[in-house]
Design a protein around this motif. Structure first.
Motif, PDB file in Angstrom:
ATOM      1  N   ALA A  38      61.453  27.229 -25.318  1.00  0.00           N
ATOM      2  CA  ALA A  38      60.972  26.452 -26.461  1.00  0.00           C
ATOM      3  C   ALA A  38      60.139  25.258 -25.991  1.00  0.00           C
ATOM      4  O   ALA A  38      59.079  24.960 -26.558  1.00  0.00           O
ATOM      5  CB  ALA A  38      62.154  25.979 -27.308  1.00  0.00           C
ATOM      6  N   PHE A  39      60.593  24.579 -24.941  1.00  0.00           N
ATOM      7  CA  PHE A  39      59.837  23.454 -24.401  1.00  0.00           C
ATOM      8  C   PHE A  39      58.523  23.934 -23.782  1.00  0.00           C
ATOM      9  O   PHE A  39      57.489  23.267 -23.904  1.00  0.00           O
ATOM     10  CB  PHE A  39      60.672  22.698 -23.373  1.00  0.00           C
ATOM     11  CG  PHE A  39      61.706  21.793 -23.982  1.00  0.00           C
ATOM     12  CD1 PHE A  39      61.389  20.482 -24.291  1.00  0.00           C
ATOM     13  CD2 PHE A  39      62.982  22.252 -24.249  1.00  0.00           C
ATOM     14  CE1 PHE A  39      62.339  19.630 -24.858  1.00  0.00           C
ATOM     15  CE2 PHE A  39      63.932  21.417 -24.821  1.00  0.00           C
ATOM     16  CZ  PHE A  39      63.622  20.112 -25.134  1.00  0.00           C
ATOM     17  N   SER A  40      58.549  25.084 -23.133  1.00  0.00           N
ATOM     18  CA  SER A  40      57.318  25.642 -22.562  1.00  0.00           C
ATOM     19  C   SER A  40      56.292  25.921 -23.645  1.00  0.00           C
ATOM     20  O   SER A  40      55.090  25.675 -23.468  1.00  0.00           O
ATOM     21  CB  SER A  40      57.626  26.941 -21.808  1.00  0.00           C
ATOM     22  OG  SER A  40      58.398  26.699 -20.665  1.00  0.00           O
ATOM     23  N   ILE A  41      56.757  26.436 -24.779  1.00  0.00           N
ATOM     24  CA  ILE A  41      55.854  26.748 -25.889  1.00  0.00           C
ATOM     25  C   ILE A  41      55.234  25.474 -26.448  1.00  0.00           C
ATOM     26  O   ILE A  41      54.028  25.423 -26.730  1.00  0.00           O
ATOM     27  CB  ILE A  41      56.609  27.527 -26.984  1.00  0.00           C
ATOM     28  CG1 ILE A  41      56.997  28.919 -26.478  1.00  0.00           C
ATOM     29  CG2 ILE A  41      55.759  27.649 -28.244  1.00  0.00           C
ATOM     30  CD1 ILE A  41      57.937  29.686 -27.389  1.00  0.00           C
TER      31      ILE A  41
ATOM     32  N   ALA B 239      66.613  20.798 -17.867  1.00  0.00           N
ATOM     33  CA  ALA B 239      65.870  20.177 -16.772  1.00  0.00           C
ATOM     34  C   ALA B 239      64.504  20.847 -16.653  1.00  0.00           C
ATOM     35  O   ALA B 239      64.408  22.070 -16.722  1.00  0.00           O
ATOM     36  CB  ALA B 239      66.642  20.338 -15.464  1.00  0.00           C
ATOM     37  N   PRO B 240      63.437  20.074 -16.504  1.00  0.00           N
ATOM     38  CA  PRO B 240      62.111  20.687 -16.389  1.00  0.00           C
ATOM     39  C   PRO B 240      61.960  21.492 -15.104  1.00  0.00           C
ATOM     40  O   PRO B 240      62.467  21.095 -14.048  1.00  0.00           O
ATOM     41  CB  PRO B 240      61.161  19.483 -16.412  1.00  0.00           C
ATOM     42  CG  PRO B 240      61.991  18.316 -16.012  1.00  0.00           C
ATOM     43  CD  PRO B 240      63.383  18.605 -16.466  1.00  0.00           C
ATOM     44  N   SER B 241      61.286  22.606 -15.211  1.00  0.00           N
ATOM     45  CA  SER B 241      61.012  23.458 -14.058  1.00  0.00           C
ATOM     46  C   SER B 241      59.587  23.211 -13.585  1.00  0.00           C
ATOM     47  O   SER B 241      58.809  22.477 -14.220  1.00  0.00           O
ATOM     48  CB  SER B 241      61.175  24.934 -14.440  1.00  0.00           C
ATOM     49  OG  SER B 241      60.139  25.321 -15.324  1.00  0.00           O
ATOM     50  N   VAL B 242      59.221  23.826 -12.492  1.00  0.00           N
ATOM     51  CA  VAL B 242      57.858  23.670 -11.974  1.00  0.00           C
ATOM     52  C   VAL B 242      56.841  24.157 -13.000  1.00  0.00           C
ATOM     53  O   VAL B 242      55.728  23.624 -13.106  1.00  0.00           O
ATOM     54  CB  VAL B 242      57.703  24.417 -10.621  1.00  0.00           C
ATOM     55  CG1 VAL B 242      57.839  25.926 -10.801  1.00  0.00           C
ATOM     56  CG2 VAL B 242      56.371  24.070  -9.964  1.00  0.00           C
ATOM     57  N   MET B 243      57.210  25.151 -13.805  1.00  0.00           N
ATOM     58  CA  MET B 243      56.296  25.654 -14.831  1.00  0.00           C
ATOM     59  C   MET B 243      55.995  24.582 -15.882  1.00  0.00           C
ATOM     60  O   MET B 243      54.855  24.423 -16.321  1.00  0.00           O
ATOM     61  CB  MET B 243      56.902  26.883 -15.511  1.00  0.00           C
ATOM     62  CG  MET B 243      56.045  27.484 -16.609  1.00  0.00           C
ATOM     63  SD  MET B 243      56.778  28.996 -17.273  1.00  0.00           S
ATOM     64  CE  MET B 243      58.297  28.318 -17.986  1.00  0.00           C
ATOM     65  N   HIS B 244      57.011  23.819 -16.268  1.00  0.00           N
ATOM     66  CA  HIS B 244      56.798  22.751 -17.240  1.00  0.00           C
ATOM     67  C   HIS B 244      55.885  21.671 -16.662  1.00  0.00           C
ATOM     68  O   HIS B 244      54.943  21.209 -17.329  1.00  0.00           O
ATOM     69  CB  HIS B 244      58.141  22.131 -17.646  1.00  0.00           C
ATOM     70  CG  HIS B 244      59.059  23.077 -18.348  1.00  0.00           C
ATOM     71  ND1 HIS B 244      60.269  23.473 -17.819  1.00  0.00           N
ATOM     72  CD2 HIS B 244      58.956  23.712 -19.541  1.00  0.00           C
ATOM     73  CE1 HIS B 244      60.867  24.293 -18.655  1.00  0.00           C
ATOM     74  NE2 HIS B 244      60.100  24.465 -19.700  1.00  0.00           N
ATOM     75  N   TYR B 245      56.159  21.281 -15.422  1.00  0.00           N
ATOM     76  CA  TYR B 245      55.303  20.276 -14.775  1.00  0.00           C
ATOM     77  C   TYR B 245      53.862  20.767 -14.659  1.00  0.00           C
ATOM     78  O   TYR B 245      52.911  20.020 -14.915  1.00  0.00           O
ATOM     79  CB  TYR B 245      55.845  19.947 -13.384  1.00  0.00           C
ATOM     80  CG  TYR B 245      57.026  19.017 -13.361  1.00  0.00           C
ATOM     81  CD1 TYR B 245      56.867  17.647 -13.565  1.00  0.00           C
ATOM     82  CD2 TYR B 245      58.317  19.496 -13.137  1.00  0.00           C
ATOM     83  CE1 TYR B 245      57.954  16.783 -13.539  1.00  0.00           C
ATOM     84  CE2 TYR B 245      59.413  18.644 -13.108  1.00  0.00           C
ATOM     85  CZ  TYR B 245      59.227  17.296 -13.312  1.00  0.00           C
ATOM     86  OH  TYR B 245      60.310  16.439 -13.297  1.00  0.00           O
ATOM     87  N   ASN B 246      53.688  22.012 -14.275  1.00  0.00           N
ATOM     88  CA  ASN B 246      52.339  22.539 -14.064  1.00  0.00           C
ATOM     89  C   ASN B 246      51.533  22.603 -15.359  1.00  0.00           C
ATOM     90  O   ASN B 246      50.316  22.411 -15.351  1.00  0.00           O
ATOM     91  CB  ASN B 246      52.413  23.924 -13.420  1.00  0.00           C
ATOM     92  CG  ASN B 246      52.738  23.852 -11.946  1.00  0.00           C
ATOM     93  OD1 ASN B 246      52.683  22.786 -11.335  1.00  0.00           O
ATOM     94  ND2 ASN B 246      53.086  24.986 -11.352  1.00  0.00           N
TER      95      ASN B 246
END
Length: 254
Positions: A97-100, A128-135
């Motif tokens: 959901a956060f990624s979207i 917790a944010p993952s590398v995908m969220h940061y990127n």
């Protein structure tokens, strides 16, 4: 509520989500499926509930992106507002959901909003944010025309510490070279990139191509002969660096 019941509605919502790439109204219909299921008190506790919310969220992202690319700011903002409202009323939000939502802000060139959401994830650590969220946020800053976009990208890269991957560094370099400011920070980030202890996280031909493309674009936009010469020197410097790198040797050897 039987799982099978929710799964069937989930398939329907997913179909509507993908249809929203082309048709208005599909996102509202996907949300309607969720609202229908919300009437059952057992829905929120169903393990498949987040997937239905995510399908509806994604439908609004597609709708907002489509209108934004057509230059229809009003309808893009309307879809964004509906997406945010649905996200806010979700109970438990999974990392998807956060990624979207980060994708929404990235597609609408709203790097500041993406950063705010990432900050919220870091503060609560749930999830917790993952590398995908940061990127995704780094990519948003790379595309941003805001004057502080380079500072925000470099700061975010530092915050990632050992999580940063090749995409993280490449997006940060993209932000620096796209900007109209000084290129001195390229050297700092590129050196960190090259000295990374992980061989899979070092500059590749794609990284250098992004640098070259942006520098060529800046040369075409530069009006002064002195400015053009300085940018050409940077290109020559990066070409020498690429030729001496293991990545270039590997590609040339193939």
């Amino acid at each position: 509520m039987p799982d099978r019941h929710v799964i069937h509605y989930g398939i329907l919502a997913s179909m509507m989500s993908y249809a929203s790439r082309h048709d208005d109204g599909m996102a509202d219909q996907a949300r309607g499926v969720v609202e229908f299921l919300e009437k059952d008190p057992r829905f929120q506790g169903d393990p498949h509930a987040p997937a239905l919310y995510n399908a509806a969220l994604l439908a609004y992202v597609y709708e907002a992106e489509r209108h934004y690319r057509k230059g229809d700011a009003f309808h893009a903002q309307t879809a964004r507002s509906k997406c945010e409202a649905l996200f806010d009323r979700m109970g438990w939000k999974d990392p998807i959901a956060f990624s979207i939502m980060l994708k929404l802000y990235n597609e609408l060139d709203q790097a500041g909003k993406a950063q705010e959401l990432l900050d919220r994830m870091e503060a609560t650590n749930n999830p917790a944010p993952s590398v995908m969220h940061y990127n995704t946020v780094l990519n948003a800053w790379a595309k941003s025309s805001q004057p502080h976009s380079v500072d925000r990208a470099v700061t975010l890269l530092r915050r990632m510490e050992g999580m940063a991957d090749r995409f993280s560094y490449t997006s940060t370099l993209d932000a620096i070279v796209r900007s109209t400011g000084s290129l001195d920070r390229v050297e700092e980030v590129l050196q960190q990139f090259e000295n990374n202890s992980n061989p899979a996280c070092r500059p590749d031909i794609v990284t250098y191509n992004i640098i070259f493309n942006n520098l060529c674009r800046r040369i075409n936009q530069e009006e002064s002969a002195q400015g053009k010469a300085k940018l050409a020197d940077w290109i020559e410097s990066f070409l020498r660096r690429l030729r001496s790198s293991k990545q270039f040797v590997a590609v040339a050897g193939d």
